[in-house]
Design an enzyme around this catalytic site. Structure first.
Site, PDB file in Angstrom:
ATOM      1  N   PRO A  24       6.631   0.992   0.092  1.00  0.00           N
ATOM      2  CA  PRO A  24       6.953  -0.226   0.824  1.00  0.00           C
ATOM      3  C   PRO A  24       7.077  -1.397  -0.146  1.00  0.00           C
ATOM      4  O   PRO A  24       6.090  -1.867  -0.696  1.00  0.00           O
ATOM      5  CB  PRO A  24       5.774  -0.417   1.774  1.00  0.00           C
ATOM      6  N   GLU A  25       8.302  -1.821  -0.336  1.00  0.00           N
ATOM      7  CA  GLU A  25       8.570  -3.035  -1.100  1.00  0.00           C
ATOM      8  C   GLU A  25       8.885  -4.122  -0.079  1.00  0.00           C
ATOM      9  O   GLU A  25       8.705  -3.912   1.121  1.00  0.00           O
ATOM     10  CB  GLU A  25       9.729  -2.788  -2.072  1.00  0.00           C
ATOM     11  N   ARG A  79      -2.730   8.672   0.401  1.00  0.00           N
ATOM     12  CA  ARG A  79      -3.279   8.571  -0.952  1.00  0.00           C
ATOM     13  C   ARG A  79      -4.459   7.630  -1.059  1.00  0.00           C
ATOM     14  O   ARG A  79      -5.068   7.530  -2.119  1.00  0.00           O
ATOM     15  CB  ARG A  79      -2.178   8.141  -1.926  1.00  0.00           C
ATOM     16  N   ARG A 115      11.078 -13.647 -23.645  1.00  0.00           N
ATOM     17  CA  ARG A 115      10.324 -12.420 -23.384  1.00  0.00           C
ATOM     18  C   ARG A 115      11.041 -11.226 -24.013  1.00  0.00           C
ATOM     19  O   ARG A 115      12.254 -11.090 -23.910  1.00  0.00           O
ATOM     20  CB  ARG A 115      10.167 -12.204 -21.875  1.00  0.00           C
TER      21      ARG A 115
END
Length: 278
Positions: free
Chosen positions: A2-3, A111, A155
DNA sequence: CTTGTGTCCTGTAGGC
DNA sequence: TGCCTACAGGACACAA
């Protein structure tokens, strides 16, 4: 799994079922599923409360209660929420909130990595520190190319790693980061600080667009069918994925002869088209 | 501060 | 068939 789009879909579907409902009983079937306070305090604090609204922040689902309380769910990799009849048994159920009228909200998590927190709004415990550090929603107007350029500047990490960093772009996970980078034509392993301005502009747009599409198609249900809407239906964005889970298949872009490649990046499966993405 | 890696937990798929 | 290993949508602690 689930994003942002999946959690948003769950929120939209659960809202009409839950708002206005009162919780009459709580069961914690596995203690460590409660991230705050503890299983006992959780049950005590939640019984008698009425659900007033459902919100979302990144991948967190926020169930607002009366008395200024909030129930916050994080589904991690395999968590699932559904509303069931009170007498219905549910496999891998870790917590259950019984509602007035014979229904129950079931927190299913095979899980057991997901968590539920009971907090006072604006008094988040250390266990939810990540939520406070979270960056803007990529589908919100204050996430734009200027913001993203600023966060990526200098970065050296792969751009995909930074997309997965919830402090930069909250709600993005493995599927939608790969899909956004495909749409933007950027290789996931490119060093973030090396992106040209035009790349960042495309990436910011692609990220918002792919998340919005994910919501429109009710999220991505992969082969294991673990992500489901609360009523058990599957999402349908998996039919529209360009690269994720398509290793060895032909690139979806019209006229492109490229084959989708898969590669490990920091332990995560990463998919891209070597022709479209540079 | 930034980065890469290991760990949490359980089920499942695939190799032998 | 049975056993063993690798892997899975995420997040965080920690080492360098």
């Amino acid at each position: 799994m689930p994003e942002l789009p999946e959690v948003e879909t769950i929120r939209l579907r659960l809202r009409p079922l839950l708002v206005g409902q009162r919780i009459v009983r709580a069961q914690v079937l596995r203690k460590d599923i409660v991230g705050f306070p503890d299983a006992r305090g959780f049950g005590r604090g939640v019984v008698g409360r009425t659900i007033t609204e459902l919100g979302r922040r990144g991948k967190y689902l926020i169930v607002r209660l009366d008395q200024g309380k909030e129930l916050i769910f994080h589904l991690r990799l395999s968590g699932h929420l559904e509303v069931v009849d009170r007498d219905r048994k549910v496999e891998y159920e870790r917590a259950r909130l019984e509602l007035v009228g014979g229904k129950a909200l079931s927190f299913v998590e095979p899980r057991a990595l997901g968590r539920v927190y009971l907090v006072q709004a604006n008094e988040y415990p250390q266990a939810l520190a990540g939520m406070l550090k979270m960056g803007p929603e990529p589908i919100h107007e204050d996430f734009d190319a200027a913001y993203l350029r600023d966060r990526l500047r200098g970065r050296t990490a792969p751009v995909k790693s930074l997309l997965l960093d919830q402090r930069i772009a909250c709600g993005v996970g493995n599927i939608y980061s790969d899909e956004a980078l495909f749409r933007a034509g950027i290789r996931p392993l490119r060093r973030a600080g090396n992106l040209r301005n035009a790349d960042v502009v495309r990436l910011a747009r692609a990220l918002a667009a792919v998340l919005e599409d994910g919501i429109r198609w009710c999220g991505t249900t992969m082969g294991d069918g673990r992500y489901r809407l609360p009523d058990g239906q599957a999402g349908s964005f998996q039919k529209r994925l360009a690269v994720f889970g398509r290793e060895g298949k032909r690139c979806r872009r019209r006229g492109c002869a490229g084959e989708v490649r898969r590669q490990k990046l920091g332990g995560r499966s990463t998919h891209f088209c070597p022709v479209c993405q540079r």
